[in-house]
Design a protein around this motif. Structure first.
Motif, PDB file in Angstrom:
ATOM      1  N   ARG A  88      17.401  71.798  83.339  1.00  0.00           N
ATOM      2  CA  ARG A  88      17.485  70.596  82.511  1.00  0.00           C
ATOM      3  C   ARG A  88      16.214  70.353  81.711  1.00  0.00           C
ATOM      4  O   ARG A  88      16.128  69.391  80.961  1.00  0.00           O
ATOM      5  N   SER A  89      15.216  71.158  81.872  1.00  0.00           N
ATOM      6  CA  SER A  89      13.962  70.968  81.153  1.00  0.00           C
ATOM      7  C   SER A  89      13.684  72.158  80.245  1.00  0.00           C
ATOM      8  O   SER A  89      14.011  73.300  80.578  1.00  0.00           O
ATOM      9  N   ALA A  90      13.069  71.866  79.112  1.00  0.00           N
ATOM     10  CA  ALA A  90      12.747  72.933  78.161  1.00  0.00           C
ATOM     11  C   ALA A  90      11.609  72.479  77.266  1.00  0.00           C
ATOM     12  O   ALA A  90      11.391  71.287  77.061  1.00  0.00           O
ATOM     13  N   GLU A  91      10.899  73.436  76.727  1.00  0.00           N
ATOM     14  CA  GLU A  91       9.861  73.156  75.736  1.00  0.00           C
ATOM     15  C   GLU A  91      10.469  73.310  74.343  1.00  0.00           C
ATOM     16  O   GLU A  91      11.144  74.302  74.068  1.00  0.00           O
ATOM     17  N   TYR A  92      10.214  72.322  73.508  1.00  0.00           N
ATOM     18  CA  TYR A  92      10.716  72.353  72.144  1.00  0.00           C
ATOM     19  C   TYR A  92       9.546  72.462  71.169  1.00  0.00           C
ATOM     20  O   TYR A  92       8.492  71.851  71.371  1.00  0.00           O
ATOM     21  N   GLU A  93       9.763  73.259  70.137  1.00  0.00           N
ATOM     22  CA  GLU A  93       8.764  73.390  69.077  1.00  0.00           C
ATOM     23  C   GLU A  93       9.227  72.608  67.863  1.00  0.00           C
ATOM     24  O   GLU A  93      10.329  72.810  67.357  1.00  0.00           O
ATOM     25  N   LEU A  94       8.369  71.715  67.390  1.00  0.00           N
ATOM     26  CA  LEU A  94       8.641  70.950  66.174  1.00  0.00           C
ATOM     27  C   LEU A  94       7.821  71.528  65.030  1.00  0.00           C
ATOM     28  O   LEU A  94       6.623  71.759  65.171  1.00  0.00           O
ATOM     29  N   ASN A  95       8.474  71.768  63.912  1.00  0.00           N
ATOM     30  CA  ASN A  95       7.812  72.230  62.694  1.00  0.00           C
ATOM     31  C   ASN A  95       8.060  71.195  61.603  1.00  0.00           C
ATOM     32  O   ASN A  95       9.208  70.899  61.270  1.00  0.00           O
ATOM     33  N   ARG A  96       6.983  70.686  61.065  1.00  0.00           N
ATOM     34  CA  ARG A  96       7.097  69.675  60.010  1.00  0.00           C
ATOM     35  C   ARG A  96       6.334  70.165  58.785  1.00  0.00           C
ATOM     36  O   ARG A  96       5.190  70.614  58.892  1.00  0.00           O
ATOM     37  N   ILE A 129      14.273  58.916  78.501  1.00  0.00           N
ATOM     38  CA  ILE A 129      13.529  57.874  77.782  1.00  0.00           C
ATOM     39  C   ILE A 129      12.089  58.308  77.558  1.00  0.00           C
ATOM     40  O   ILE A 129      11.534  58.202  76.458  1.00  0.00           O
ATOM     41  N   GLY A 130      11.457  58.824  78.623  1.00  0.00           N
ATOM     42  CA  GLY A 130      10.071  59.283  78.492  1.00  0.00           C
ATOM     43  C   GLY A 130       9.949  60.439  77.523  1.00  0.00           C
ATOM     44  O   GLY A 130       9.000  60.499  76.729  1.00  0.00           O
ATOM     45  N   SER A 131      10.901  61.364  77.546  1.00  0.00           N
ATOM     46  CA  SER A 131      10.865  62.514  76.641  1.00  0.00           C
ATOM     47  C   SER A 131      11.035  62.082  75.194  1.00  0.00           C
ATOM     48  O   SER A 131      10.365  62.591  74.294  1.00  0.00           O
ATOM     49  N   ASP A 132      11.946  61.117  74.973  1.00  0.00           N
ATOM     50  CA  ASP A 132      12.160  60.631  73.610  1.00  0.00           C
ATOM     51  C   ASP A 132      10.924  59.905  73.088  1.00  0.00           C
ATOM     52  O   ASP A 132      10.572  60.035  71.908  1.00  0.00           O
ATOM     53  N   GLN A 133      10.263  59.140  73.943  1.00  0.00           N
ATOM     54  CA  GLN A 133       9.042  58.452  73.528  1.00  0.00           C
ATOM     55  C   GLN A 133       7.935  59.446  73.189  1.00  0.00           C
ATOM     56  O   GLN A 133       7.201  59.264  72.214  1.00  0.00           O
ATOM     57  N   GLU A 134       7.834  60.498  74.002  1.00  0.00           N
ATOM     58  CA  GLU A 134       6.821  61.519  73.722  1.00  0.00           C
ATOM     59  C   GLU A 134       7.106  62.214  72.396  1.00  0.00           C
ATOM     60  O   GLU A 134       6.189  62.461  71.606  1.00  0.00           O
ATOM     61  N   ALA A 135       8.382  62.528  72.154  1.00  0.00           N
ATOM     62  CA  ALA A 135       8.749  63.188  70.904  1.00  0.00           C
ATOM     63  C   ALA A 135       8.467  62.289  69.706  1.00  0.00           C
ATOM     64  O   ALA A 135       7.989  62.742  68.663  1.00  0.00           O
TER      65      ALA A 135
END
Length: 205
Positions: A88-96, A129-135
């Motif tokens: 249920r956990s994964a690392e996501y890479e964001l590119n902006r 909730i915590g993951s969304d706040q971090e993102a």
């Protein structure tokens, strides 16, 4: 909305206070004292933060400035970077990315470039909730870094450099117009009806 505005002001203050100095840019002086600013999303956070940063460095923003900064497009892409031990956990890479242009007289394109930022964050499926706040916080930081990159690059530009780019752009425009006119003239001559040579009547003696 008030919370967002306070965040933008806070980020602008933070970057203006130490961001450029820590990266060795120098005193923060701008050779360009005035710019026009245009953006597809005129009221977006990136536009507001860019305005705050430039004005904080003494750049006057107004429509009558000789050169215009155009924020063309801002995009974000996300992909899975890796999976952890938990399914249920994964690392996501964001590119902006932020595409921008500098335009001069006659709206001629003088230069275009792209600022980009990459970040990785952990998405915990058991703590949405915590993951969304971090993102969300990470996206705000990435936006601030994009604007920082942009302003640092603008800081290196001088009016003399932009004047030369303007002269080069006008020379290219004249060459293109002359080539187009020559092509039209050649086409017109090729398609013009051919006249028969004038024949004079023979005189009998």
């Amino acid at each position: 909305m008030m919370k967002r505005n306070l965040l933008v002001i806070g980020l602008a203050t933070l970057l203006g206070a130490c961001g450029f100095q820590l990266r060795g840019v120098g005193s923060g002086e701008f050779a360009l004292k005035e710019l026009a600013l245009d953006a597809r999303n005129s009221y977006g956070e990136t536009t507001r933060l860019t305005e705050a940063q430039l004005q904080g460095y003494g750049v006057r923003l107004h429509a009558g400035a000789p050169y215009k900064l155009v924020l063309v497009r801002e995009e974000e892409k996300q992909r899975t970077a890796s999976y952890t031990g938990s399914v249920r956990s994964a690392e996501y890479e964001l590119n902006r990315t932020l595409d921008y242009q500098i335009r001069g007289s006659k709206n001629l394109l003088l230069l275009e470039d792209q600022a980009s930022v990459q970040k990785i964050y952990l998405h915990d499926g058991s703590n949405l909730i915590g993951s969304d706040q971090e993102a969300s916080q990470l996206r705000d930081e990435m936006r601030a870094e994009l604007v920082q990159q942009l302003v640092m690059r603008l800081q290196r530009l001088t009016p003399a450099q932009l004047d030369q780019l303007q002269a080069d752009a006008e020379a290219r425009l004249r060459a293109e117009q002359e080539a187009l006119e020559a092509a039209r003239k050649a086409e017109a001559e090729a398609t013009a009806p051919q006249q028969s040579p004038l024949q004079l009547p023979l005189q009998l003696r």
